[in-house]
Design an enzyme around this catalytic site. Sequence first.
Site, short mmCIF file in Angstrom:
data_model
loop_
_atom_site.label_atom_id
_atom_site.label_comp_id
_atom_site.label_asym_id
_atom_site.label_seq_id
_atom_site.Cartn_x
_atom_site.Cartn_y
_atom_site.Cartn_z
N TYR A 166 -2.77 -8.72 9.82
CA TYR A 166 -2.29 -9.33 11.00
C TYR A 166 -2.20 -10.60 10.83
CZ TYR A 166 -4.00 -11.73 15.33
OH TYR A 166 -4.02 -12.60 16.30
N CYS A 223 -2.61 1.75 6.53
CA CYS A 223 -2.78 1.11 7.75
C CYS A 223 -3.24 1.97 8.87
CB CYS A 223 -1.35 0.68 8.41
SG CYS A 223 -0.20 2.02 8.31
N ASN A 256 0.65 -1.06 -0.07
CA ASN A 256 0.03 -0.07 0.10
C ASN A 256 0.57 1.37 -0.10
OD1 ASN A 256 0.80 -0.91 2.85
ND2 ASN A 256 -1.18 0.24 3.52
N LEU A 315 7.31 4.06 1.38
CA LEU A 315 7.26 4.66 2.86
C LEU A 315 7.69 3.47 3.87
CD1 LEU A 315 4.46 7.13 3.13
CD2 LEU A 315 6.48 7.52 3.27
N GLU A 331 4.71 -4.59 11.61
CA GLU A 331 3.85 -3.33 11.36
C GLU A 331 2.54 -4.02 10.82
OE1 GLU A 331 7.27 0.02 11.19
OE2 GLU A 331 5.86 -0.08 9.48
P1 NAD Z 1 0.02 -9.31 3.57
O1 NAD Z 1 -0.22 -9.71 4.99
O2 NAD Z 1 -1.16 -10.06 2.70
O3 NAD Z 1 1.23 -9.29 2.93
C1 NAD Z 1 2.55 -8.69 3.22
C2 NAD Z 1 3.67 -9.52 2.95
O4 NAD Z 1 3.73 -10.63 3.37
C3 NAD Z 1 3.57 -9.52 1.45
O5 NAD Z 1 4.87 -9.36 0.80
C4 NAD Z 1 3.31 -11.06 1.06
O6 NAD Z 1 3.75 -11.77 -0.11
C5 NAD Z 1 3.68 -11.68 2.22
N1 NAD Z 1 3.30 -13.00 2.69
C6 NAD Z 1 2.27 -13.34 2.53
N2 NAD Z 1 2.15 -14.71 3.21
C7 NAD Z 1 3.21 -14.85 3.60
C8 NAD Z 1 3.96 -16.09 4.11
N3 NAD Z 1 3.25 -17.06 4.49
N4 NAD Z 1 5.15 -15.99 4.68
C9 NAD Z 1 5.92 -14.92 4.25
N5 NAD Z 1 5.60 -13.93 3.85
C10 NAD Z 1 4.17 -13.84 3.48
O7 NAD Z 1 -0.35 -7.92 3.63
P2 NAD Z 1 -0.69 -6.93 2.21
O8 NAD Z 1 -2.30 -6.89 1.78
O9 NAD Z 1 0.72 -6.79 1.64
O10 NAD Z 1 -0.67 -5.42 3.14
C11 NAD Z 1 -1.83 -4.75 3.89
C12 NAD Z 1 -1.78 -5.00 5.15
O11 NAD Z 1 -0.67 -4.20 5.75
C13 NAD Z 1 -2.87 -4.16 5.90
O12 NAD Z 1 -3.41 -4.95 6.90
C14 NAD Z 1 -2.17 -2.89 6.46
O13 NAD Z 1 -2.93 -2.46 7.61
C15 NAD Z 1 -1.04 -3.29 6.77
N6 NAD Z 1 -0.08 -2.29 6.71
C16 NAD Z 1 0.66 -2.08 8.04
C17 NAD Z 1 1.27 -0.96 8.13
C18 NAD Z 1 2.08 -0.25 9.27
O14 NAD Z 1 2.78 0.35 9.32
N7 NAD Z 1 1.39 -0.79 10.47
C19 NAD Z 1 1.90 -0.29 6.88
C20 NAD Z 1 1.45 -0.77 5.96
C21 NAD Z 1 0.26 -1.55 5.76
#
Ligand code: NAD
Length: 694
Positions: A446, A501, A370, A374, A466
């Site tokens: 999460y 997020c 997203n 950053l 995060e």
């Molecule tokens: P996601 O959990 O689907 O994926 C995140 C990353 O994890 C990706 O690179 C993905 O390929 C990888 N991944 C997926 N399955 C995995 C596994 N089994 N083992 C290892 N890696 C794996 O999240 P997303 O859809 O990419 O991002 C959106 C989420 O991120 C939202 O919940 C958002 O709130 C959160 N987010 C949080 C922050 C923060 O600073 N707190 C910032 C940005 C996004």
Amino acid sequence: MKKRLGVSFTHTKFQHYWNWFTTEDLSVDIELIELSFEKDNVKDIHTCDGFILTGGIDIDADLYGGETDYEYKPDTFQKERDLFESSIYHYAQLHCLPVLGICRGLQLVNVLEGGKLLQDLDRYNDIHRISTTQDKYHDIFVEENSLLSDITKSNTGTVNSAHHQAIDKNELGNNLKVNAWSGTADGTIEGIEFNDKTGKAFMLCVQWHPERMPDKEESPFSKNIKESFLNEIRITQMKKIHVINPATEELIAEINEDSLQSVADKFELLKQGQMSWAALPLQKRIACIEKFYALLDTYKDVLANTLTAEMGKPLQQSYNELNGARNRIKYFIDQSAKWLAEEWVTSEGGTKEKITYEPLGVIANISAWNYPYLVGVNVYIPALIAGNAVLYKPSEYTTLTGMHIQDLLYKAGVPVNCFQLVSGAGAVGEMVLNLHLNGFFFTGSYRTGKYVAERVATHLVPCQLELGGKDPLYVADDVEDIESVAAAALEGVVYNNGQSCCAVERIYVHEKIFDRFVKSFVAQAKKMLIGDPTAPGTEIGPVSRKEQLRFLLSQVADAKEKGAIVLTGGNVLNGKGFFMEPTVLVNVDHSMKIMKEESFGPVTGIQKVSSDDEAIQLMQDTEYGLTAAVYSSSFERAEKIMNKMNTGTVYWNCCDRVSATLPWSGRKHSGLGATLSYQGIRAFVQPKGWHLRG
Ligand code: NAD
């Protein structure tokens, strides 16, 4: 799908390389791709299944520690070409893809494998020496038991030549062997290949020019080489990531995915590089990051357009994200020396004591789509400055952006063995979790974050998360300007197409001003410009994934079933693209998913409350703990509420913002540990306590 053969562009007779491959040779299953240091089309490297490194101008002598002043040196070297082709070669080796090196291509491979060059063959050398008009011809001997002899089925032959540099036979690169020598007494090396080929793909380099031999249709030193090379490309097995533009649903790229082997090889490479990177003076590492900071600005147009194309945020917001990333980098550049310096804690008495901060080692950065710039810079910039090497896995939805980041870090001087990108989705992430890295830094949902923490727990290394949020915003009855509070809250909901997020995910409004607030909020939401994210003025683009539309619609349907009223939006737009209307619901309560589950889209529920206490109770009724915002004209009133929030961040009269100088941390299901601020520098080092007597 066709296999892709990348041909590195050269100013010297490029058409000969291109035309060497006839339509019959390529058949229906291979296409040629021009890889050009001038066009800087790095992303295309990651789409190819094999590569030709072509001839041309001398390689920069600095690259192999050669004299920079020698006879017949070119007026200028082409450092950009050297860097670009180094990327090609490293990429090919790490992904086990076939390489054919020709003339300068052979010399480059020798240099990249640690060898050196003869900078100028004897000026009277009439056998090899390049002439301005025509190639020269001479005999060669082929070494038995070599790949070249297998391919050509010949011990000797006649080839052409047009060069004035050659491999220094006393300085052959690691794990290379000579497969052909010049038939003359001068001992010029005519071809190289890997000595130990275990785990290696096809790699053949020749000093001559098979692409322009007059008898190229018959000579085994041209025809057989070409056929073998093409066959090797045909048998490659790269899995591909399909990059889809969420605004148009067009396929914009097919990128090679990493394999178990390439992930492991990249980790090994980083282990080799990390120690020497850490041994550099801090200022040298910072100097690379300063260059990267500048390059983000130089390349901002291509970077912003790439980001918008692959994840759909309005173009202006892509530029904003780049600016925001640069601000964070500037903070790290300015502050790192202070927070990484040794600290004397006791300097008097018999025992003196100090603390030093040492890098963790090789860390993983598994990232989200997203805000790829950053959330990426929160991790890899302080990690690199502190002397770590980084294995970076961008989200599969922002692979192209990740590739640009890697390319610019290399351009800035970060060595290949200190930063490596792995491409792929969850399965590739799994491969990373299996490695014995020295830290795991994850940004994402999460669900995945919890899984990551459980998986790496046995490594006993730092693991920071995060994660998502369900961030509340409360509007007290004493706000002075309801219109502008509604505008700020709405922006908090829809910015980045609602996919932040710390987006405002639910709103509570005091009953005394509820109707006025809702009226203004809805009126402003209705005016929002939704559509093509590249068009000037667009405020809401598509959400990044098609499944996300289904998810948002299901939240709206669930709320409606339980009594919610949709005041605007609630539907997806017809036609191409994954567009969700800005959606506002009232009559909502906490039995509804839209008030409890992270939505991650331009939708929100607004709930009426009768007191600050009720607002506090509802704001706290969540599994998440990322941010909470209070709008009130009284700081004391807001402070009381903010003190009760179990979140890493609180906002008074603002929302949905991140500052480089403050720690960014989630509680409960929103994360573990902190990035940014001095804490986000110290997160990438481990302390050592020194007890010194004497
Ligand atoms: P996601 O959990 O689907 O994926 C995140 C990353 O994890 C990706 O690179 C993905 O390929 C990888 N991944 C997926 N399955 C995995 C596994 N089994 N083992 C290892 N890696 C794996 O999240 P997303 O859809 O990419 O991002 C959106 C989420 O991120 C939202 O919940 C958002 O709130 C959160 N987010 C949080 C922050 C923060 O600073 N707190 C910032 C940005 C996004």
